[in-house]
Scaffold this motif. Structure first.
Motif, mmCIF file in Angstrom:
data_model
loop_
_atom_site.group_PDB
_atom_site.id
_atom_site.type_symbol
_atom_site.label_atom_id
_atom_site.label_comp_id
_atom_site.label_asym_id
_atom_site.label_seq_id
_atom_site.Cartn_x
_atom_site.Cartn_y
_atom_site.Cartn_z
ATOM 1 N N PHE A 1 -13.727 33.628 26.306
ATOM 2 C CA PHE A 1 -14.013 34.233 25.006
ATOM 3 C C PHE A 1 -15.462 34.698 25.030
ATOM 4 O O PHE A 1 -16.248 34.284 25.888
ATOM 5 C CB PHE A 1 -13.758 33.251 23.845
ATOM 6 C CG PHE A 1 -14.763 32.144 23.743
ATOM 7 C CD1 PHE A 1 -15.878 32.271 22.924
ATOM 8 C CD2 PHE A 1 -14.607 30.966 24.448
ATOM 9 C CE1 PHE A 1 -16.813 31.254 22.817
ATOM 10 C CE2 PHE A 1 -15.531 29.941 24.354
ATOM 11 C CZ PHE A 1 -16.633 30.082 23.548
ATOM 12 N N ILE B 1 -19.006 35.574 22.629
ATOM 13 C CA ILE B 1 -19.664 35.343 21.340
ATOM 14 C C ILE B 1 -20.988 36.086 21.346
ATOM 15 O O ILE B 1 -21.722 36.077 22.333
ATOM 16 C CB ILE B 1 -19.824 33.830 21.041
ATOM 17 C CG1 ILE B 1 -20.343 33.612 19.627
ATOM 18 C CG2 ILE B 1 -20.683 33.151 22.077
ATOM 19 C CD1 ILE B 1 -20.163 32.193 19.112
ATOM 20 N N TYR C 1 -17.982 32.727 27.692
ATOM 21 C CA TYR C 1 -17.806 31.298 27.932
ATOM 22 C C TYR C 1 -16.349 31.006 28.257
ATOM 23 O O TYR C 1 -15.450 31.697 27.764
ATOM 24 C CB TYR C 1 -18.227 30.489 26.701
ATOM 25 C CG TYR C 1 -19.704 30.582 26.405
ATOM 26 C CD1 TYR C 1 -20.611 29.775 27.073
ATOM 27 C CD2 TYR C 1 -20.191 31.494 25.484
ATOM 28 C CE1 TYR C 1 -21.968 29.856 26.817
ATOM 29 C CE2 TYR C 1 -21.554 31.592 25.228
ATOM 30 C CZ TYR C 1 -22.428 30.769 25.895
ATOM 31 O OH TYR C 1 -23.777 30.864 25.643
ATOM 32 N N TYR D 1 -12.747 29.432 27.989
ATOM 33 C CA TYR D 1 -11.932 28.958 26.874
ATOM 34 C C TYR D 1 -11.419 27.555 27.160
ATOM 35 O O TYR D 1 -11.076 27.223 28.289
ATOM 36 C CB TYR D 1 -10.743 29.904 26.654
ATOM 37 C CG TYR D 1 -9.861 29.466 25.523
ATOM 38 C CD1 TYR D 1 -10.169 29.783 24.212
ATOM 39 C CD2 TYR D 1 -8.724 28.709 25.760
ATOM 40 C CE1 TYR D 1 -9.367 29.366 23.167
ATOM 41 C CE2 TYR D 1 -7.912 28.283 24.726
ATOM 42 C CZ TYR D 1 -8.251 28.625 23.427
ATOM 43 O OH TYR D 1 -7.458 28.193 22.396
ATOM 44 N N LEU E 1 -9.848 25.344 20.878
ATOM 45 C CA LEU E 1 -11.193 25.794 20.498
ATOM 46 C C LEU E 1 -11.212 26.351 19.077
ATOM 47 O O LEU E 1 -10.340 27.123 18.695
ATOM 48 C CB LEU E 1 -11.676 26.866 21.479
ATOM 49 C CG LEU E 1 -13.116 27.324 21.334
ATOM 50 C CD1 LEU E 1 -14.071 26.229 21.800
ATOM 51 C CD2 LEU E 1 -13.351 28.584 22.148
ATOM 52 N N ALA F 1 -17.075 27.082 19.287
ATOM 53 C CA ALA F 1 -17.592 28.218 20.049
ATOM 54 C C ALA F 1 -19.066 28.451 19.742
ATOM 55 O O ALA F 1 -19.866 28.730 20.647
ATOM 56 C CB ALA F 1 -16.784 29.474 19.731
ATOM 57 N N VAL G 1 -9.992 29.914 17.608
ATOM 58 C CA VAL G 1 -10.369 30.993 18.516
ATOM 59 C C VAL G 1 -9.329 30.999 19.616
ATOM 60 O O VAL G 1 -8.874 29.945 20.059
ATOM 61 C CB VAL G 1 -11.779 30.746 19.109
ATOM 62 C CG1 VAL G 1 -12.117 31.762 20.182
ATOM 63 C CG2 VAL G 1 -12.817 30.768 18.003
#
Length: 190
Positions: free
Chosen positions: A117, A119, A129, A131, A135, A140, A177
Motif C-alpha cells: 500500500f 501513503i 509499505y 501490506y 491493516l 498505516a 486498508v
C-alpha cells in the motif's frame, strides 16, 4: 454595526477554509471487519503466491504476479490471474495440468505476500509499505511514523488499486486498508 459586519465576513471567510469535504464516507464495506479486503481477495500485480503441486517438486514454488497480471508457471507458461481468487486459480491450474500433463493432479495456491500500500501527504515518512492482513488506516499512519503537526486528523483520502479517483473517509479505528490502496492525508489550515 460596521464591526459586526466585519466579524461576520471574517467568520464566513474562515469557514470557507475548512478542509473537510461535504461527502465524507463513514459507513460501508471499508468499515466492516468481515467484508471485502483479504477475505474476498482478488490477485493483482505484485502479489506473491506459493504453488504446491503434490508429489511434483519441480512444478511447485514461489511465483509473483507480473505487471501484466499473469503467473509464469512451469509447463503451462503465462496464465492470466489478475482479478481472480487464489482458490479459482488453483482449480484452473489443476484442470490444465490434468489436460495431458499429470494424472489426477492435486494443487494448492496460497498468497504469501500481498501487493504493497502507499501513503502520502501529511505523514512523517510517506512511501510504499508492505501490506499486512487486517491493516487499518490508523495502523498505516503509524507505519509511516504518524501524523505531521499540520495533518487533518478527521478525514483520510483513499484511492483503491486500479481506480482513478479517491474517496474521502472518516478516519476511525475500524477503517480498513486493502492491498494496493493509496492513502493520502490532507493538511488542515486552522
Amino acid at each position: 454595526m460596521r464591526l459586526w459586519g466585519l466579524l461576520v465576513c471574517l467568520g464566513l471567510s474562515l469557514a470557507g477554509c475548512a478542509t473537510t469535504p461535504a461527502n465524507v464516507v463513514d459507513t460501508g464495506e471499508r468499515y466492516s471487519s468481515m467484508s471485502g479486503g483479504v477475505e474476498d481477495y482478488r490477485l493483482g500485480a505484485g502479489d506473491k503466491v506459493k504453488l504446491t503441486v503434490f508429489n511434483e517438486p519441480t512444478l511447485s514454488g514461489d511465483f509473483s504476479v507480473s505487471a501484466d497480471g499473469s503467473l509464469s508457471l512451469p509447463l503451462l507458461g503465462d496464465m492470466a490471474v489478475v482479478g481472480k481468487k487464489s482458490s479459482d486459480v488453483a482449480v484452473d491450474i489443476q484442470k490444465q495440468l490434468a489436460n495431458g500433463y499429470l494424472r489426477d493432479p492435486k494443487v494448492s495456491l496460497e498468497i504469501i505476500g500481498y501487493r504493497p500500500f502507499f501513503i502520502l501527504g501529511e505523514v512523517k515518512t510517506p512511501g510504499q509499505y508492505p501490506y499486512a492482513s487486517g491493516l487499518t488506516a490508523l495502523n498505516a499512519i503509524a507505519v509511516a511514523q504518524g501524523f505531521t503537526p499540520r495533518a487533518e486528523r478527521k478525514v483520510v483520502y483513499i484511492r483503491r488499486a486500479g481506480s482513478s479517483s479517491e474517496e474521502a473517509y472518516r478516519l476511525s479505528p475500524d477503517l480498513r486498508v486493502w492491498p494496493g490502496d493509496t492513502i493520502r492525508l490532507g493538511e488542515k489550515y486552522f
